[in-house]
Design a protein around this motif. Sequence first.
Motif, PDB file in Angstrom:
ATOM      1  N   VAL A 439      25.314  43.019   2.522  1.00  0.00           N
ATOM      2  CA  VAL A 439      26.656  42.637   2.938  1.00  0.00           C
ATOM      3  C   VAL A 439      26.819  41.159   2.604  1.00  0.00           C
ATOM      4  N   ARG A 440      27.985  40.799   2.065  1.00  0.00           N
ATOM      5  CA  ARG A 440      28.229  39.427   1.614  1.00  0.00           C
ATOM      6  C   ARG A 440      29.624  39.004   2.079  1.00  0.00           C
ATOM      7  N   GLY A 441      29.726  37.827   2.707  1.00  0.00           N
ATOM      8  CA  GLY A 441      31.023  37.340   3.147  1.00  0.00           C
ATOM      9  C   GLY A 441      30.895  36.245   4.188  1.00  0.00           C
ATOM     10  N   LYS A 442      31.996  35.513   4.389  1.00  0.00           N
ATOM     11  CA  LYS A 442      32.028  34.380   5.323  1.00  0.00           C
ATOM     12  C   LYS A 442      30.940  33.355   5.012  1.00  0.00           C
ATOM     13  N   GLY A 443      30.613  33.247   3.715  1.00  0.00           N
ATOM     14  CA  GLY A 443      29.616  32.261   3.302  1.00  0.00           C
ATOM     15  C   GLY A 443      28.185  32.695   3.516  1.00  0.00           C
ATOM     16  N   TRP A 444      27.947  33.991   3.804  1.00  0.00           N
ATOM     17  CA  TRP A 444      26.607  34.484   4.076  1.00  0.00           C
ATOM     18  C   TRP A 444      26.299  35.717   3.236  1.00  0.00           C
ATOM     19  N   LYS A 445      25.028  35.957   3.035  1.00  0.00           N
ATOM     20  CA  LYS A 445      24.518  37.145   2.349  1.00  0.00           C
ATOM     21  C   LYS A 445      23.385  37.707   3.199  1.00  0.00           C
ATOM     22  N   HIS A 446      23.432  39.010   3.483  1.00  0.00           N
ATOM     23  CA  HIS A 446      22.381  39.666   4.248  1.00  0.00           C
ATOM     24  C   HIS A 446      21.923  40.899   3.488  1.00  0.00           C
ATOM     25  N   MET A 447      20.622  41.002   3.252  1.00  0.00           N
ATOM     26  CA  MET A 447      20.030  42.140   2.570  1.00  0.00           C
ATOM     27  C   MET A 447      19.102  42.846   3.548  1.00  0.00           C
ATOM     28  N   VAL A 448      19.228  44.162   3.656  1.00  0.00           N
ATOM     29  CA  VAL A 448      18.439  44.967   4.586  1.00  0.00           C
ATOM     30  C   VAL A 448      17.763  46.083   3.807  1.00  0.00           C
ATOM     31  N   TYR A 449      16.440  46.204   3.964  1.00  0.00           N
ATOM     32  CA  TYR A 449      15.676  47.198   3.218  1.00  0.00           C
ATOM     33  C   TYR A 449      15.219  48.331   4.131  1.00  0.00           C
ATOM     34  N   ARG A 450      14.981  49.470   3.514  1.00  0.00           N
ATOM     35  CA  ARG A 450      14.696  50.667   4.307  1.00  0.00           C
ATOM     36  C   ARG A 450      13.411  50.562   5.103  1.00  0.00           C
ATOM     37  N   ASP A 451      12.512  49.624   4.750  1.00  0.00           N
ATOM     38  CA  ASP A 451      11.311  49.412   5.553  1.00  0.00           C
ATOM     39  C   ASP A 451      11.540  48.398   6.673  1.00  0.00           C
ATOM     40  N   GLY A 452      12.794  47.941   6.838  1.00  0.00           N
ATOM     41  CA  GLY A 452      13.128  47.018   7.914  1.00  0.00           C
ATOM     42  C   GLY A 452      13.122  45.554   7.522  1.00  0.00           C
ATOM     43  N   LYS A 453      12.682  45.215   6.314  1.00  0.00           N
ATOM     44  CA  LYS A 453      12.661  43.827   5.880  1.00  0.00           C
ATOM     45  C   LYS A 453      14.086  43.321   5.666  1.00  0.00           C
ATOM     46  N   GLU A 454      14.348  42.091   6.119  1.00  0.00           N
ATOM     47  CA  GLU A 454      15.682  41.500   6.007  1.00  0.00           C
ATOM     48  C   GLU A 454      15.615  40.142   5.313  1.00  0.00           C
ATOM     49  N   PHE A 455      16.701  39.816   4.629  1.00  0.00           N
ATOM     50  CA  PHE A 455      16.883  38.496   4.027  1.00  0.00           C
ATOM     51  C   PHE A 455      18.287  38.019   4.380  1.00  0.00           C
ATOM     52  N   LEU A 456      18.375  36.799   4.879  1.00  0.00           N
ATOM     53  CA  LEU A 456      19.668  36.210   5.253  1.00  0.00           C
ATOM     54  C   LEU A 456      19.784  34.849   4.576  1.00  0.00           C
ATOM     55  N   TYR A 457      20.867  34.639   3.836  1.00  0.00           N
ATOM     56  CA  TYR A 457      21.052  33.387   3.114  1.00  0.00           C
ATOM     57  C   TYR A 457      22.414  32.784   3.419  1.00  0.00           C
ATOM     58  N   SER A 458      22.442  31.485   3.535  1.00  0.00           N
ATOM     59  CA  SER A 458      23.700  30.749   3.614  1.00  0.00           C
ATOM     60  C   SER A 458      24.137  30.415   2.201  1.00  0.00           C
ATOM     61  N   LEU A 459      25.200  31.036   1.742  1.00  0.00           N
ATOM     62  CA  LEU A 459      25.670  30.789   0.377  1.00  0.00           C
ATOM     63  C   LEU A 459      26.382  29.456   0.252  1.00  0.00           C
ATOM     64  N   VAL A 460      26.717  28.844   1.376  1.00  0.00           N
ATOM     65  CA  VAL A 460      27.339  27.517   1.368  1.00  0.00           C
ATOM     66  C   VAL A 460      26.278  26.440   1.210  1.00  0.00           C
ATOM     67  N   ASP A 461      25.241  26.490   2.027  1.00  0.00           N
ATOM     68  CA  ASP A 461      24.186  25.478   1.991  1.00  0.00           C
ATOM     69  C   ASP A 461      23.090  25.796   0.981  1.00  0.00           C
ATOM     70  N   ASP A 462      22.962  27.059   0.616  1.00  0.00           N
ATOM     71  CA  ASP A 462      21.862  27.510  -0.234  1.00  0.00           C
ATOM     72  C   ASP A 462      22.367  28.552  -1.240  1.00  0.00           C
ATOM     73  N   PRO A 463      23.246  28.134  -2.172  1.00  0.00           N
ATOM     74  CA  PRO A 463      23.821  29.115  -3.106  1.00  0.00           C
ATOM     75  C   PRO A 463      22.789  29.776  -4.005  1.00  0.00           C
TER      76      PRO A 463
END
Length: 504
Positions: A439-463
Amino acid sequence: MEDNQPNVLLMMCDQLNASVLGTYGGPVPTPNLDRIADGGVVFTDATCPTPFCSPSRASLITGLYPHSHGIVTNVNRRDYPAIPAPPTEEGIKETDATTERVLNAAGYDTHHYGKWHLLDDDLSYYPDMYAEHGAYAEEMADVFGRVRERPREEWMDWYGWALPVTTSPALEGALRAYDGNWRDHQYAEFVGKMGRLDLPLEQDFNVRIADKTIERLRVQRSGPFMLTCSFNYPHDPNVVPSPYYDAFDPAEIELPANYDCLEARFGGEWSRQIVTDLGDDVVREFLRIYYASCRLVDDQVGRILDELEAMGQLDNTLVVLTADHGDMAGGHGMVWKSTSAFYDEVARVPLLMRYPSRFPEKRADMGASLTDMAPTILDVCGHLSRDHSSDMQGTNLAPYLDATRPASEAPIFTFSERLPANPGHTRDVGPELIGNFMVRGKGWKHMVYRDGKEFLYSLVDDPGETCNLADDPAHARERSMMLDALATWLDATECPEPGLPEGL
């Protein structure tokens, strides 16, 4: 030609990274894409519904997400006969309510030239389909036959095409030094023989696609039309003819700022293995070919726009340019698309739209997806009926572009997914699906994997997406916001349960 209804020209690329294009501030000059942007709309945050060719293409023409239309992997049965494919593998059917089927029924002349990658039924609304392993391969049969008579090391076999190639000293040196285990990889030849395509420019598939599009425009005499011009570049085969190959000096190509930032999860994937095993000079050679391919496509876009203008139909035509997904293009130390990541390099796509009588020139930062293209195109053409809009999951973006509705109400989030192959290679998505999602929006990106691993990035501070904040308590609120948006979307689009891994 009657001009009371707008024409549609949809130009697509395969595997095009938006950030390399001059229109988006990248290193490749794109004066003809700039012509679409001038007086048009540049979507800055458009994404694909999946970084996978066939599913994204199906979403673009149906307005449905992959978990709804059911095409979740590449359709090769007829498009790519050299690839072994299950006999039950399914693509687009005559009964699918695609953009072109709806417009054709409304009196539009509809044609598709170039890459399709969805072939199942022969479609009545594409009477003269021109595809890479159909009409083009037949035209080139004698040429490819003569190439096959050369020593095997001088040509690449790309799914049945025989392409004469000259490789660079940098690649040859890296291959001599390489002592690894992927020489038998299914894509090894596409890396080991990338370079200059030794065919006349007019025999290049992408040039032929533009030729066919222009030929159709020249005989188009009455009624509105929708033409799809679908380039293969900058997708492999990683070869490009002169003078484009010679236009970029690898020594002057700068690697991306996040080149040395790689998550361990993706370290063993093919897109990274190429870089690990062959080194930076080969990455620059890859980028040389990639940039050259983009430049060639831009010139073909220019030829088509010139023809539309000569016909007096440029301003009466909705011109759309986009891609099915991106390419890592050196980002995170990877090239190509063969990664399970949802980094912007592969998930974000260029999206340009020009129809000056309705849409003012602007840069639009709304959440836009390829899934939105079907309802938006149908609205512009005046054929988005209540039935069609209710059957589509994409958003009609037109009212937000012409200020019929406030821009503040435009979509905020976009979503992308990677789903396991369907049982039996049909379009029936499994009843208990667990996918990988973005999911991407409001300056953020979140990736969720079927094994439960997550990645969250600030696209404003960390494009460049280099610092994963998913486990940072200071950003628990942003993580919760993105998970809520993802869960709401999964529910609204009726994704099979459970969708997300247990516990999220």
